[in-house]
Design an enzyme around this catalytic site. Structure first.
Site, PDB file in Angstrom:
ATOM      1  N   GLU A  44       6.037  11.264 -14.503  1.00 24.49           N
ATOM      2  CA  GLU A  44       4.923  10.835 -15.381  1.00 24.49           C
ATOM      3  C   GLU A  44       4.315   9.516 -14.908  1.00 24.49           C
ATOM      4  N   GLY A  63       2.091  22.361 -14.140  1.00 23.65           N
ATOM      5  CA  GLY A  63       2.160  22.226 -12.681  1.00 23.65           C
ATOM      6  C   GLY A  63       1.052  21.356 -12.127  1.00 23.65           C
ATOM      7  N   LEU A  64       1.410  20.115 -11.835  1.00 24.62           N
ATOM      8  CA  LEU A  64       0.446  19.197 -11.201  1.00 24.62           C
ATOM      9  C   LEU A  64       0.974  18.740  -9.838  1.00 24.62           C
ATOM     10  N   HIS A  97       1.866  15.839  -2.648  1.00 27.50           N
ATOM     11  CA  HIS A  97       1.042  14.995  -3.529  1.00 27.50           C
ATOM     12  C   HIS A  97       1.720  14.772  -4.867  1.00 27.50           C
ATOM     13  N   GLY A  98       2.301  13.557  -5.020  1.00 24.46           N
ATOM     14  CA  GLY A  98       2.975  13.201  -6.262  1.00 24.46           C
ATOM     15  C   GLY A  98       2.168  12.154  -7.015  1.00 24.46           C
ATOM     16  N   SER A  99       2.223  10.912  -6.542  1.00 24.18           N
ATOM     17  CA  SER A  99       1.470   9.843  -7.214  1.00 24.18           C
ATOM     18  C   SER A  99      -0.034  10.030  -7.059  1.00 24.18           C
ATOM     19  N   SER A 119      12.662  15.954 -22.475  1.00 22.19           N
ATOM     20  CA  SER A 119      11.743  16.576 -21.503  1.00 22.19           C
ATOM     21  C   SER A 119      11.360  17.985 -21.944  1.00 22.19           C
ATOM     22  N   THR A 128       5.167   6.724 -11.552  1.00 23.34           N
ATOM     23  CA  THR A 128       6.315   5.855 -11.266  1.00 23.34           C
ATOM     24  C   THR A 128       6.079   4.469 -11.895  1.00 23.34           C
TER      25      THR A 128
HETATM   26  P1  TGC Z   1      -9.014   7.917 -11.008  1.00 25.36           P
HETATM   27  O1  TGC Z   1     -10.236   7.903 -10.112  1.00 25.36           O
HETATM   28  O2  TGC Z   1      -8.531   6.637 -11.540  1.00 25.36           O
HETATM   29  O3  TGC Z   1      -9.310   8.892 -12.255  1.00 25.36           O
HETATM   30  C1  TGC Z   1      -9.856  10.200 -12.104  1.00 25.36           C
HETATM   31  C2  TGC Z   1     -10.495  10.565 -13.442  1.00 25.36           C
HETATM   32  O4  TGC Z   1      -9.494  10.621 -14.463  1.00 25.36           O
HETATM   33  C3  TGC Z   1      -9.765   9.657 -15.497  1.00 25.36           C
HETATM   34  N1  TGC Z   1      -8.458   9.111 -15.904  1.00 25.36           N
HETATM   35  C4  TGC Z   1      -7.846   9.404 -17.053  1.00 25.36           C
HETATM   36  N2  TGC Z   1      -8.228  10.166 -18.076  1.00 25.36           N
HETATM   37  C5  TGC Z   1      -7.367  10.276 -19.106  1.00 25.36           C
HETATM   38  N3  TGC Z   1      -6.151   9.679 -19.133  1.00 25.36           N
HETATM   39  C6  TGC Z   1      -5.737   8.918 -18.112  1.00 25.36           C
HETATM   40  N4  TGC Z   1      -4.518   8.346 -18.141  1.00 25.36           N
HETATM   41  C7  TGC Z   1      -6.602   8.745 -17.004  1.00 25.36           C
HETATM   42  N5  TGC Z   1      -6.493   8.078 -15.816  1.00 25.36           N
HETATM   43  C8  TGC Z   1      -7.646   8.305 -15.163  1.00 25.36           C
HETATM   44  C9  TGC Z   1     -10.677   8.634 -14.859  1.00 25.36           C
HETATM   45  O5  TGC Z   1     -11.461   7.981 -15.810  1.00 25.36           O
HETATM   46  C10 TGC Z   1     -11.507   9.532 -13.940  1.00 25.36           C
HETATM   47  O6  TGC Z   1     -12.439  10.223 -14.743  1.00 25.36           O
HETATM   48  P2  TGC Z   1     -13.907  10.579 -14.179  1.00 25.36           P
HETATM   49  O7  TGC Z   1     -14.618  11.201 -15.329  1.00 25.36           O
HETATM   50  O8  TGC Z   1     -14.504   9.267 -13.743  1.00 25.36           O
HETATM   51  O9  TGC Z   1     -13.686  11.507 -13.032  1.00 25.36           O
HETATM   52  O10 TGC Z   1      -7.912   8.722 -10.220  1.00 25.36           O
HETATM   53  P3  TGC Z   1      -7.073   8.349  -8.923  1.00 25.36           P
HETATM   54  O11 TGC Z   1      -7.119   9.532  -8.014  1.00 25.36           O
HETATM   55  O12 TGC Z   1      -7.515   7.018  -8.371  1.00 25.36           O
HETATM   56  O13 TGC Z   1      -5.573   8.265  -9.464  1.00 25.36           O
HETATM   57  C11 TGC Z   1      -5.219   7.294 -10.353  1.00 25.36           C
HETATM   58  C12 TGC Z   1      -3.692   7.358 -10.693  1.00 25.36           C
HETATM   59  C13 TGC Z   1      -2.863   6.962  -9.501  1.00 25.36           C
HETATM   60  C14 TGC Z   1      -3.497   6.340 -11.780  1.00 25.36           C
HETATM   61  C15 TGC Z   1      -3.282   8.723 -11.214  1.00 25.36           C
HETATM   62  O14 TGC Z   1      -3.583   9.732 -10.357  1.00 25.36           O
HETATM   63  C16 TGC Z   1      -1.841   8.798 -11.660  1.00 25.36           C
HETATM   64  O15 TGC Z   1      -1.580   8.578 -12.845  1.00 25.36           O
HETATM   65  N6  TGC Z   1      -0.828   9.147 -10.782  1.00 25.36           N
HETATM   66  C17 TGC Z   1       0.530   9.419 -11.194  1.00 25.36           C
HETATM   67  C18 TGC Z   1       0.760  10.923 -11.190  1.00 25.36           C
HETATM   68  C19 TGC Z   1       1.658  11.374 -12.308  1.00 25.36           C
HETATM   69  O16 TGC Z   1       1.898  10.674 -13.268  1.00 25.36           O
HETATM   70  N7  TGC Z   1       2.107  12.590 -12.225  1.00 25.36           N
HETATM   71  C20 TGC Z   1       2.904  13.166 -13.284  1.00 25.36           C
HETATM   72  C21 TGC Z   1       3.068  14.654 -13.096  1.00 25.36           C
HETATM   73  S1  TGC Z   1       3.639  15.480 -14.550  1.00 25.36           S
HETATM   74  C22 TGC Z   1       5.201  14.954 -14.776  1.00 25.36           C
HETATM   75  O17 TGC Z   1       5.722  14.124 -14.143  1.00 25.36           O
HETATM   76  C23 TGC Z   1       5.889  15.633 -15.876  1.00 25.36           C
HETATM   77  S2  TGC Z   1       7.495  15.130 -16.124  1.00 25.36           S
HETATM   78  C24 TGC Z   1       7.804  16.119 -17.397  1.00 25.36           C
HETATM   79  C25 TGC Z   1       9.047  15.866 -18.145  1.00 25.36           C
HETATM   80  O18 TGC Z   1       9.018  15.091 -19.170  1.00 25.36           O
HETATM   81  O19 TGC Z   1      10.074  16.532 -17.832  1.00 25.36           O
HETATM   82  P1  FAD Z   2       5.554   9.490  -4.242  1.00 29.41           P
HETATM   83  O1  FAD Z   2       4.207   9.564  -4.834  1.00 29.41           O
HETATM   84  O2  FAD Z   2       5.734   9.978  -2.838  1.00 29.41           O
HETATM   85  O3  FAD Z   2       6.043   7.978  -4.325  1.00 29.41           O
HETATM   86  C1  FAD Z   2       7.155   7.478  -3.581  1.00 29.41           C
HETATM   87  C2  FAD Z   2       7.228   5.956  -3.802  1.00 29.41           C
HETATM   88  O4  FAD Z   2       6.019   5.346  -3.334  1.00 29.41           O
HETATM   89  C3  FAD Z   2       7.369   5.568  -5.277  1.00 29.41           C
HETATM   90  O5  FAD Z   2       8.201   4.446  -5.383  1.00 29.41           O
HETATM   91  C4  FAD Z   2       5.935   5.175  -5.667  1.00 29.41           C
HETATM   92  O6  FAD Z   2       5.906   4.211  -6.733  1.00 29.41           O
HETATM   93  C5  FAD Z   2       5.429   4.570  -4.364  1.00 29.41           C
HETATM   94  N1  FAD Z   2       3.963   4.643  -4.262  1.00 29.41           N
HETATM   95  C6  FAD Z   2       3.183   5.755  -4.198  1.00 29.41           C
HETATM   96  N2  FAD Z   2       1.889   5.406  -4.117  1.00 29.41           N
HETATM   97  C7  FAD Z   2       1.830   4.047  -4.129  1.00 29.41           C
HETATM   98  C8  FAD Z   2       0.782   3.077  -4.088  1.00 29.41           C
HETATM   99  N3  FAD Z   2      -0.494   3.454  -4.048  1.00 29.41           N
HETATM  100  N4  FAD Z   2       1.125   1.781  -4.109  1.00 29.41           N
HETATM  101  C9  FAD Z   2       2.423   1.394  -4.178  1.00 29.41           C
HETATM  102  N5  FAD Z   2       3.462   2.254  -4.229  1.00 29.41           N
HETATM  103  C10 FAD Z   2       3.166   3.562  -4.214  1.00 29.41           C
HETATM  104  N6  FAD Z   2       5.528  16.926 -12.003  1.00 29.41           N
HETATM  105  C11 FAD Z   2       4.760  17.857 -12.659  1.00 29.41           C
HETATM  106  O7  FAD Z   2       3.601  18.073 -12.315  1.00 29.41           O
HETATM  107  N7  FAD Z   2       5.293  18.578 -13.699  1.00 29.41           N
HETATM  108  C12 FAD Z   2       6.562  18.414 -14.128  1.00 29.41           C
HETATM  109  O8  FAD Z   2       6.997  19.068 -15.094  1.00 29.41           O
HETATM  110  C13 FAD Z   2       7.391  17.454 -13.453  1.00 29.41           C
HETATM  111  N8  FAD Z   2       8.706  17.313 -13.801  1.00 29.41           N
HETATM  112  C14 FAD Z   2       9.534  16.528 -13.019  1.00 29.41           C
HETATM  113  C15 FAD Z   2      10.913  16.539 -13.258  1.00 29.41           C
HETATM  114  C16 FAD Z   2      11.765  15.792 -12.441  1.00 29.41           C
HETATM  115  C17 FAD Z   2      13.239  15.876 -12.634  1.00 29.41           C
HETATM  116  C18 FAD Z   2      11.216  14.941 -11.439  1.00 29.41           C
HETATM  117  C19 FAD Z   2      12.111  14.084 -10.593  1.00 29.41           C
HETATM  118  C20 FAD Z   2       9.846  14.922 -11.211  1.00 29.41           C
HETATM  119  C21 FAD Z   2       8.982  15.724 -11.984  1.00 29.41           C
HETATM  120  N9  FAD Z   2       7.605  15.797 -11.713  1.00 29.41           N
HETATM  121  C22 FAD Z   2       6.819  16.720 -12.376  1.00 29.41           C
HETATM  122  C23 FAD Z   2       7.052  15.096 -10.564  1.00 29.41           C
HETATM  123  C24 FAD Z   2       6.787  13.601 -10.793  1.00 29.41           C
HETATM  124  O9  FAD Z   2       5.680  13.409 -11.616  1.00 29.41           O
HETATM  125  C25 FAD Z   2       6.590  12.942  -9.413  1.00 29.41           C
HETATM  126  O10 FAD Z   2       7.869  12.928  -8.789  1.00 29.41           O
HETATM  127  C26 FAD Z   2       6.033  11.543  -9.533  1.00 29.41           C
HETATM  128  O11 FAD Z   2       4.678  11.566  -9.977  1.00 29.41           O
HETATM  129  C27 FAD Z   2       6.112  10.758  -8.208  1.00 29.41           C
HETATM  130  O12 FAD Z   2       5.662  11.520  -7.130  1.00 29.41           O
HETATM  131  P2  FAD Z   2       6.562  11.657  -5.786  1.00 29.41           P
HETATM  132  O13 FAD Z   2       7.934  12.026  -6.205  1.00 29.41           O
HETATM  133  O14 FAD Z   2       5.838  12.567  -4.876  1.00 29.41           O
HETATM  134  O15 FAD Z   2       6.631  10.202  -5.178  1.00 29.41           O
END
Ligand code: TGC
Ligand code: FAD
Length: 391
Positions: A370, A135-136, A141-143, A96, A372
């Site tokens: 990144e 910071g996202l 707001h997670g997913s 990470s 779920t």
């Molecule tokens: P949606 O309408 O589908 O897309 C909005 C715009 O984004 C484009 N797009 C992408 N572009 C590049 N790469 C991707 N993977 C893309 N996915 C979508 C899409 O084409 C669109 O573009 P435009 O030009 O048409 O506006 O968006 P939505 O609001 O319906 O959401 C879709 C969803 C649920 C798949 C997305 O929001 C999502 O992936 N949610 C999960 C959130 C997440 O992964 N958060 C992670 C935070 S960072 C983290 O966890 C770091 S951990 C760090 C560590 O390793 O310690």
């Molecule tokens: P939620 O979105 O509330 O989801 C809760 C449950 O509901 C999950 O099981 C999910 O799969 C389910 N769910 C949600 N939506 C749907 C749907 N539409 N349909 C069916 N099921 C659904 N974020 C950053 O931006 N930067 C970081 O550096 C970062 N580091 C992290 C480090 C750690 C240790 C952890 C635990 C998290 C980190 N995150 C970071 C945040 C991480 O990306 C979020 O926790 C993740 O995206 C899920 O969001 P949430 O925890 O709010 O869960």
């Protein structure tokens, strides 16, 4: 005579790697064994990360290793993946630390920053002289990052940022934060490089995690933080900015999870051969062999998936949904391997003299961050059906 197979490289995947890829992997593996494994237990117990190892990691060339120029190693994506694999054999927190820096901080600066941003930040980030965070995610707001509440209001040449981010890896130790905020005037999501020394910026550490303990996780609080327009990432707007970064980091995680699974499998193999019950090694019992066979099978499939994805990425011919499949599958199998390894170790599976419980607990985070597991299933679902389950 029947050809023998390797217990740890069942499909001779080594043969599919170049000399440079193997050398990179071996160098990182060696460093992790010598420098990281001896200290991880204490850091995991104390919820700390060994930041003092940062210069050595930089020397290994792991920060932004797949970026060309600006002091970065410029390796291909398979070598970059193997680096992630070896780091996570050590601990998911180590991977990470490195993958946030490369995939979520250096990548957006490279892809969406100005030339001045690249020259200012990338060499220092590659050298580990500067640490970044991303910071996202927000408390509400997670997913669904599209719902973000963090706001940016333009006032002349300055932006004023207000809001809160949560669960941010490296937040409290970062020098810069890539912050995603919605423009108050036109509603467009924009990215900013925020100096963490800015007035109104704070990053309290989150404690009490039972998973990824050897990784710093923080809140980011933005209270009227003033950021010059020159610190806005000019090359992107909209949610695709942060989502593109996630594609990079998810790719690295798909390899990293394999490393955690390999550590659990190899510990299990060793344990099964040496632990005697009923006057025989555990390894001689059918139910134990089934567990080991399932582990090595799933690891081998995951390795082939990530290797193919890496080759596609190197050709510039890959889709985010393919990355979702690799992240989802490989983390899931790694968690299953870790749980089976925990069970196979009996009581020793719950104590940190052995690595399996730490990996098992870490992988609960890796399954969630990144995107779920289920979010990735839905991304794949959208790719194959054409229907978005999100809107
Ligand atoms: P949606 O309408 O589908 O897309 C909005 C715009 O984004 C484009 N797009 C992408 N572009 C590049 N790469 C991707 N993977 C893309 N996915 C979508 C899409 O084409 C669109 O573009 P435009 O030009 O048409 O506006 O968006 P939505 O609001 O319906 O959401 C879709 C969803 C649920 C798949 C997305 O929001 C999502 O992936 N949610 C999960 C959130 C997440 O992964 N958060 C992670 C935070 S960072 C983290 O966890 C770091 S951990 C760090 C560590 O390793 O310690
Ligand atoms: P939620 O979105 O509330 O989801 C809760 C449950 O509901 C999950 O099981 C999910 O799969 C389910 N769910 C949600 N939506 C749907 C749907 N539409 N349909 C069916 N099921 C659904 N974020 C950053 O931006 N930067 C970081 O550096 C970062 N580091 C992290 C480090 C750690 C240790 C952890 C635990 C998290 C980190 N995150 C970071 C945040 C991480 O990306 C979020 O926790 C993740 O995206 C899920 O969001 P949430 O925890 O709010 O869960």
């Amino acid at each position: 005579m029947i050809k023998e197979v390797s217990a740890t490289d069942f499909y001779n995947i080594d043969e599919m790697l170049s000399d440079e890829e193997r050398m990179t992997r071996d160098a990182v593996r060696d460093w992790v064994e010598k420098r990281f494994l001896p200290v991880i237990r204490e850091h995991n117990r104390n919820e700390t990360f060994p930041v003092e190892l940062t210069p050595e990691l930089a020397e290994l060339g792991v920060f932004g290793a797949n970026i060309e120029g600006y002091g970065c190693a410029g390796l291909n994506n398979v070598a970059y993946g193997l680096i992630n694999q070896e780091l996570e054999r050590g601990d998911s927190g180590l991977r990470s630390y490195v993958s946030v820096q490369g995939g979520l901080v250096m990548y957006p600066i490279m892809a969406f920053g100005s030339e001045e941003h690249r020259n200012t930040y990338l060499p220092k980030l590659a050298a580990g002289e500067m640490i970044g965070c991303f910071g996202l995610t927000e408390p509400d707001h997670g997913s669904d990052p599209g719902g973000m509440k963090t706001r940016a209001k333009r006032k002349g040449d300055t932006w004023v940022l207000n809001g809160a981010k949560m669960w941010i890896t490296n937040g409290s130790i970062a020098d810069i934060a890539i912050v995603w905020a919605r423009d108050e005037d036109d509603g467009i999501v924009r990215g900013f490089i925020v100096d963490t020394e800015s007035e109104g910026f704070s990053a309290p550490k989150m404690t009490g995690k039972f998973s990824l303990r050897a990784s710093i996780t923080s809140e980011l609080i933005l209270d009227n933080v003033e950021v010059p327009d020159s610190q806005r990432l000019p090359g992107v707007q909209g949610l695709k900015g942060p989502l593109s970064c996630l594609t990079q980091a998810r790719y690295g995680i798909s390899w990293g999870a394999i490393g955690a699974a390999m550590a659990c499998y190899e510990a299990s193999l060793d344990y099964a051969k040496t632990r005697i019950q009923f006057d025989k090694p555990l390894a001689s019992f059918q139910l134990i062999q089934v567990k080991l066979a399932d582990m090595v099978t799933e690891i081998t499939k995951a390795q082939l998936l990530s290797l193919r994805l890496g080759r596609l990425k190197d050709q510039g011919n890959f889709a985010p949904a393919q990355v979702s499949m690799a992240k989802m599958n490989n983390v899931n199998i790694a968690l299953n391997v870790a749980r089976a390894a925990r069970d196979l170790h009996g009581a020793n599976g719950i104590i940190d003299d052995y690595p399996v419980i730490r990996h098992m607990m870490n992988l609960e985070t890796v399954k969630t961050y990144e995107g779920t597991h289920d979010i990735h299933r839905l991304i794949i679902g959208q790719a194959v059906t054409g229907y978005s389950a999100f809107s």
